[in-house]
Scaffold this motif. Sequence first.
Motif, PDB file in Angstrom:
ATOM      1  N   UNK A 281       0.810  -1.225   0.000  1.00  0.00           N
ATOM      2  CA  UNK A 281       0.000   0.000   0.000  1.00  0.00           C
ATOM      3  C   UNK A 281       0.835   1.263   0.000  1.00  0.00           C
ATOM      4  N   UNK A 282       2.036   1.201   0.620  1.00  0.00           N
ATOM      5  CA  UNK A 282       2.862   2.409   0.728  1.00  0.00           C
ATOM      6  C   UNK A 282       4.305   1.991   0.979  1.00  0.00           C
ATOM      7  N   UNK A 283       5.235   2.831   0.513  1.00  0.00           N
ATOM      8  CA  UNK A 283       6.643   2.597   0.859  1.00  0.00           C
ATOM      9  C   UNK A 283       7.297   3.955   1.101  1.00  0.00           C
ATOM     10  N   UNK A 284       8.090   4.067   2.164  1.00  0.00           N
ATOM     11  CA  UNK A 284       8.755   5.340   2.458  1.00  0.00           C
ATOM     12  C   UNK A 284      10.194   5.284   1.927  1.00  0.00           C
ATOM     13  N   UNK A 285      10.862   6.449   1.940  1.00  0.00           N
ATOM     14  CA  UNK A 285      12.229   6.504   1.419  1.00  0.00           C
ATOM     15  C   UNK A 285      13.207   5.670   2.239  1.00  0.00           C
TER      16      UNK A 285
ATOM     17  N   UNK B 289       7.507  -0.428   4.727  1.00  0.00           N
ATOM     18  CA  UNK B 289       6.437  -0.833   3.811  1.00  0.00           C
ATOM     19  C   UNK B 289       5.136  -1.008   4.593  1.00  0.00           C
ATOM     20  N   UNK B 290       4.039  -0.598   3.970  1.00  0.00           N
ATOM     21  CA  UNK B 290       2.727  -0.646   4.631  1.00  0.00           C
ATOM     22  C   UNK B 290       1.795  -1.622   3.917  1.00  0.00           C
ATOM     23  N   UNK B 291       1.059  -2.378   4.733  1.00  0.00           N
ATOM     24  CA  UNK B 291       0.089  -3.353   4.222  1.00  0.00           C
ATOM     25  C   UNK B 291      -1.207  -3.209   5.004  1.00  0.00           C
TER      26      UNK B 291
ATOM     27  N   UNK C  53      14.061  -9.547  -2.009  1.00  0.00           N
ATOM     28  CA  UNK C  53      13.693 -10.180  -0.737  1.00  0.00           C
ATOM     29  C   UNK C  53      14.047  -9.209   0.387  1.00  0.00           C
ATOM     30  N   UNK C  54      13.038  -8.883   1.165  1.00  0.00           N
ATOM     31  CA  UNK C  54      13.222  -7.932   2.262  1.00  0.00           C
ATOM     32  C   UNK C  54      13.003  -8.658   3.585  1.00  0.00           C
ATOM     33  N   UNK C  55      13.952  -8.500   4.511  1.00  0.00           N
ATOM     34  CA  UNK C  55      13.750  -8.994   5.870  1.00  0.00           C
ATOM     35  C   UNK C  55      13.573  -7.781   6.765  1.00  0.00           C
ATOM     36  N   UNK C  56      12.642  -7.872   7.691  1.00  0.00           N
ATOM     37  CA  UNK C  56      12.425  -6.713   8.555  1.00  0.00           C
ATOM     38  C   UNK C  56      11.601  -7.050   9.773  1.00  0.00           C
ATOM     39  N   UNK C  57      11.268  -5.994  10.497  1.00  0.00           N
ATOM     40  CA  UNK C  57      10.449  -6.134  11.715  1.00  0.00           C
ATOM     41  C   UNK C  57       9.094  -5.504  11.452  1.00  0.00           C
ATOM     42  N   UNK C  58       8.060  -6.271  11.736  1.00  0.00           N
ATOM     43  CA  UNK C  58       6.700  -5.786  11.491  1.00  0.00           C
ATOM     44  C   UNK C  58       6.087  -5.278  12.786  1.00  0.00           C
ATOM     45  N   UNK C  59       5.181  -4.323  12.641  1.00  0.00           N
ATOM     46  CA  UNK C  59       4.421  -3.868  13.805  1.00  0.00           C
ATOM     47  C   UNK C  59       3.003  -3.531  13.345  1.00  0.00           C
ATOM     48  N   UNK C  60       2.111  -3.521  14.319  1.00  0.00           N
ATOM     49  CA  UNK C  60       0.700  -3.222  14.048  1.00  0.00           C
ATOM     50  C   UNK C  60       0.465  -1.764  14.442  1.00  0.00           C
ATOM     51  N   UNK C  61      -0.068  -0.992  13.492  1.00  0.00           N
ATOM     52  CA  UNK C  61      -0.267   0.448  13.733  1.00  0.00           C
ATOM     53  C   UNK C  61      -1.396   0.665  14.752  1.00  0.00           C
ATOM     54  N   UNK C  62      -1.105   1.491  15.754  1.00  0.00           N
ATOM     55  CA  UNK C  62      -2.091   1.762  16.824  1.00  0.00           C
ATOM     56  C   UNK C  62      -2.725   3.154  16.667  1.00  0.00           C
ATOM     57  N   UNK C  63      -2.119   3.997  15.836  1.00  0.00           N
ATOM     58  CA  UNK C  63      -2.565   5.383  15.676  1.00  0.00           C
ATOM     59  C   UNK C  63      -4.006   5.423  15.108  1.00  0.00           C
TER      60      UNK C  63
ATOM     61  N   UNK D 287      -0.358  -2.922   8.861  1.00  0.00           N
ATOM     62  CA  UNK D 287       0.927  -3.525   9.250  1.00  0.00           C
ATOM     63  C   UNK D 287       2.033  -2.679   8.629  1.00  0.00           C
ATOM     64  N   UNK D 288       3.027  -2.334   9.434  1.00  0.00           N
ATOM     65  CA  UNK D 288       4.217  -1.651   8.893  1.00  0.00           C
ATOM     66  C   UNK D 288       5.424  -2.564   9.056  1.00  0.00           C
ATOM     67  N   UNK D 289       6.222  -2.649   8.003  1.00  0.00           N
ATOM     68  CA  UNK D 289       7.447  -3.462   8.069  1.00  0.00           C
ATOM     69  C   UNK D 289       8.644  -2.529   7.885  1.00  0.00           C
ATOM     70  N   UNK D 290       9.486  -2.461   8.918  1.00  0.00           N
ATOM     71  CA  UNK D 290      10.725  -1.667   8.831  1.00  0.00           C
ATOM     72  C   UNK D 290      11.820  -2.591   8.299  1.00  0.00           C
ATOM     73  N   UNK D 291      12.403  -2.195   7.162  1.00  0.00           N
ATOM     74  CA  UNK D 291      13.389  -3.049   6.500  1.00  0.00           C
ATOM     75  C   UNK D 291      14.711  -3.110   7.260  1.00  0.00           C
ATOM     76  N   UNK D 292      15.249  -4.340   7.379  1.00  0.00           N
ATOM     77  CA  UNK D 292      16.604  -4.510   7.937  1.00  0.00           C
ATOM     78  C   UNK D 292      17.589  -4.847   6.817  1.00  0.00           C
TER      79      UNK D 292
END
Length: 181
Positions: free
Chosen positions: A46-50, A54-56, A88-98, A145-150
């Motif tokens: 759905x979205x990707x920042x610089x 990544x957003x889903x 292939x992206x590995x990262x940490x996902x989190x659930x948006x609470x805002x 869901x937001x995934x911060x890329x590692x």
Amino acid sequence: MTNLYLQEIMSELKLAVTERNHPLKFCVLGSIGSDNSSQTRIIGLRKITNNLTLTFYTDERSNKVSQILKNPNVSLLFYHPEKKMQIKIDGKASIVKDQDLLKEKWLNINSESKKDYTTTKAPGSILENPSELTFLKEKNYFCIIEVKTKTVEYLKLRETSHFKVLFNKDINGWTSQFLVP
Ligand SMILES: Cc1cc2nc3c(=O)[nH]c(=O)nc-3n(C[C@H](O)[C@H](O)[C@H](O)COP(=O)(O)O)c2cc1C
């Protein structure tokens, strides 16, 4: 020199968010099940920042959400058939609470797509018959869901020699290494 590949990844993924039928619109999201098994499913970007967050969108009752809450380590796998490019992206996902952000995005979803987040029964529940599927009117389970890329692994298949490079994100930015493809 490897920056060119990172730029290509970024620009293709940005196009995937906006262009209809872009081959990178859908990827495989891999998470870890409660029994430590690998769990995969297709999901829409759905979205990707610089800085490659990544957003889903999903239903908060879905298995992936409880898996991420238990273990946030995820993988994302994209393939562009015309460019023969795998990302292939590995990262940490989190659930948006805002709640304001959730409300804003929810209001931008069309009524047909809203049904993806309002089934009366939770995703994965047994239905005796598909016609039993009903939808809630007053409540939704829309979840971001937001995934911060590692790390990002770029693979290009070529006629002569394939090519692979691995990018690692640290506090100073990106480092890269070429890998045997
Ligand atoms: C082309 C395609 C796009 C999909 N997009 C999404 C999506 O954006 N969000 C989502 O939650 N599920 C999406 N799904 C459904 C998921 O693959 C999956 O079946 C569902 O989310 C339940 O997954 P889970 O039980 O592993 O959490 C999509 C499926 C396909 C085939």
